[in-house]
Scaffold this motif. Structure first.
Motif, PDB file in Angstrom:
ATOM      1  N   ILE A  97       5.501  16.459 -19.736  1.00 22.07           N
ATOM      2  CA  ILE A  97       4.074  16.274 -19.430  1.00 22.07           C
ATOM      3  C   ILE A  97       3.718  17.019 -18.145  1.00 22.07           C
ATOM      4  O   ILE A  97       4.593  17.408 -17.384  1.00 22.07           O
ATOM      5  N   HIS A  98       2.429  17.203 -17.907  1.00 22.28           N
ATOM      6  CA  HIS A  98       1.972  17.824 -16.662  1.00 22.28           C
ATOM      7  C   HIS A  98       0.577  17.309 -16.341  1.00 22.28           C
ATOM      8  O   HIS A  98       0.009  16.513 -17.089  1.00 22.28           O
ATOM      9  N   ASP A  99       0.027  17.753 -15.236  1.00 19.69           N
ATOM     10  CA  ASP A  99      -1.281  17.287 -14.762  1.00 19.69           C
ATOM     11  C   ASP A  99      -1.344  15.760 -14.721  1.00 19.69           C
ATOM     12  O   ASP A  99      -2.284  15.136 -15.212  1.00 19.69           O
ATOM     13  N   VAL A 100      -0.331  15.181 -14.118  1.00 19.81           N
ATOM     14  CA  VAL A 100      -0.220  13.729 -14.040  1.00 19.81           C
ATOM     15  C   VAL A 100      -1.148  13.189 -12.956  1.00 19.81           C
ATOM     16  O   VAL A 100      -1.219  13.735 -11.860  1.00 19.81           O
ATOM     17  N   ASP A 101      -1.832  12.112 -13.289  1.00 21.08           N
ATOM     18  CA  ASP A 101      -2.710  11.443 -12.334  1.00 21.08           C
ATOM     19  C   ASP A 101      -2.545   9.935 -12.513  1.00 21.08           C
ATOM     20  O   ASP A 101      -2.879   9.401 -13.569  1.00 21.08           O
ATOM     21  N   TRP A 136      -3.373  -0.202 -13.324  1.00 23.52           N
ATOM     22  CA  TRP A 136      -3.401   1.241 -13.144  1.00 23.52           C
ATOM     23  C   TRP A 136      -3.842   1.975 -14.399  1.00 23.52           C
ATOM     24  O   TRP A 136      -3.863   1.426 -15.499  1.00 23.52           O
ATOM     25  N   THR A 137      -4.153   3.265 -14.193  1.00 22.17           N
ATOM     26  CA  THR A 137      -4.353   4.224 -15.276  1.00 22.17           C
ATOM     27  C   THR A 137      -3.402   5.384 -15.030  1.00 22.17           C
ATOM     28  O   THR A 137      -3.318   5.897 -13.907  1.00 22.17           O
ATOM     29  N   PHE A 138      -2.666   5.773 -16.061  1.00 21.88           N
ATOM     30  CA  PHE A 138      -1.722   6.885 -16.013  1.00 21.88           C
ATOM     31  C   PHE A 138      -2.274   7.952 -16.959  1.00 21.88           C
ATOM     32  O   PHE A 138      -2.279   7.771 -18.179  1.00 21.88           O
ATOM     33  N   ALA A 139      -2.807   9.026 -16.398  1.00 18.81           N
ATOM     34  CA  ALA A 139      -3.364  10.119 -17.196  1.00 18.81           C
ATOM     35  C   ALA A 139      -2.450  11.331 -17.081  1.00 18.81           C
ATOM     36  O   ALA A 139      -1.866  11.581 -16.022  1.00 18.81           O
ATOM     37  N   PHE A 193       2.904   5.909  -3.020  1.00 22.92           N
ATOM     38  CA  PHE A 193       4.039   6.628  -3.600  1.00 22.92           C
ATOM     39  C   PHE A 193       3.797   6.891  -5.087  1.00 22.92           C
ATOM     40  O   PHE A 193       3.946   8.020  -5.558  1.00 22.92           O
ATOM     41  N   TRP A 194       3.406   5.878  -5.848  1.00 17.68           N
ATOM     42  CA  TRP A 194       3.198   6.044  -7.289  1.00 17.68           C
ATOM     43  C   TRP A 194       2.047   6.983  -7.583  1.00 17.68           C
ATOM     44  O   TRP A 194       2.112   7.777  -8.519  1.00 17.68           O
ATOM     45  N   GLN A 195       1.005   6.901  -6.780  1.00 22.04           N
ATOM     46  CA  GLN A 195      -0.144   7.767  -7.028  1.00 22.04           C
ATOM     47  C   GLN A 195       0.172   9.230  -6.714  1.00 22.04           C
ATOM     48  O   GLN A 195      -0.490  10.127  -7.242  1.00 22.04           O
ATOM     49  N   ASP A 234       0.835  -1.206   0.000  1.00 27.54           N
ATOM     50  CA  ASP A 234       0.000   0.000   0.000  1.00 27.54           C
ATOM     51  C   ASP A 234       0.870   1.257   0.000  1.00 27.54           C
ATOM     52  O   ASP A 234       0.546   2.235  -0.684  1.00 27.54           O
ATOM     53  N   ARG A 235       1.959   1.226   0.735  1.00 25.20           N
ATOM     54  CA  ARG A 235       2.894   2.366   0.777  1.00 25.20           C
ATOM     55  C   ARG A 235       3.484   2.615  -0.614  1.00 25.20           C
ATOM     56  O   ARG A 235       3.610   3.758  -1.056  1.00 25.20           O
TER      57      ARG A 235
END
Length: 143
Positions: A58-62, A84-87, A12-14, A7-8
């Motif tokens: 890139i920017h506005d990473v989610d 996952w989804t990388f937007a 971190f990735w999110q 979970d940690r």
């Protein structure tokens, strides 16, 4: 493997951003093997440099992790899989998203020694670009 360590890693990735790249060493070993459709990197310095270059473009990473699965094999390191989804937005303002799965080998201290991202670069990225997209879609139809 303690599920809290996974979970940690997910948290971190999110939350990863350009200004948090210095914390990579808290989540990856010095000899990390990181791979995705564009990169096959060895070592934390190479990962940091590649991510820094990416965040400059890139920017506005989610990043959203939807599911996780933990291998039941009793071996170290623990292997987990994250869907996952990388937007993100390109400098042009175009919004894109990629869906994939990461294979992560976590050491007992919770840091990743291997992180391999599996996703379809042609279908989710190249086919969306004006010049190469129609060609790739035509090839895909013929195959």
């Amino acid at each position: 493997m303690n599920a809290d360590l996974i979970d940690r890693y997910v948290e971190f990735w999110q939350a990863l951003s350009a200004d948090r790249l210095d914390s990579l060493s808290d989540f990856m070993t010095q000899d990390i093997h990181f791979s995705d459709p564009f990169n096959d990197l060895r070592g934390l310095a190479a990962v940091r440099e590649t991510f820094s270059s990416l965040y400059a473009k890139i920017h506005d990473v989610d990043v959203t992790v939807h599911d996780k699965a933990i291998s039941t094999a009793s071996s170290a390191p623990t292997v987990c899989y994250l869907r996952w989804t990388f937007a993100f937005s390109l400098k042009s303002g175009r919004r894109m998203s990629i869906e994939g799965v990461s294979e992560v080998h976590l050491e007992p201290d919770g840091r990743a020694s291997v992180h391999i991202d599996h996703w379809d670069a042609a279908g989710q990225m190249y086919e969306k670009f004006p010049l190469i997209g129609p060609v790739l879609r035509a090839i895909r139809k013929r195959i």
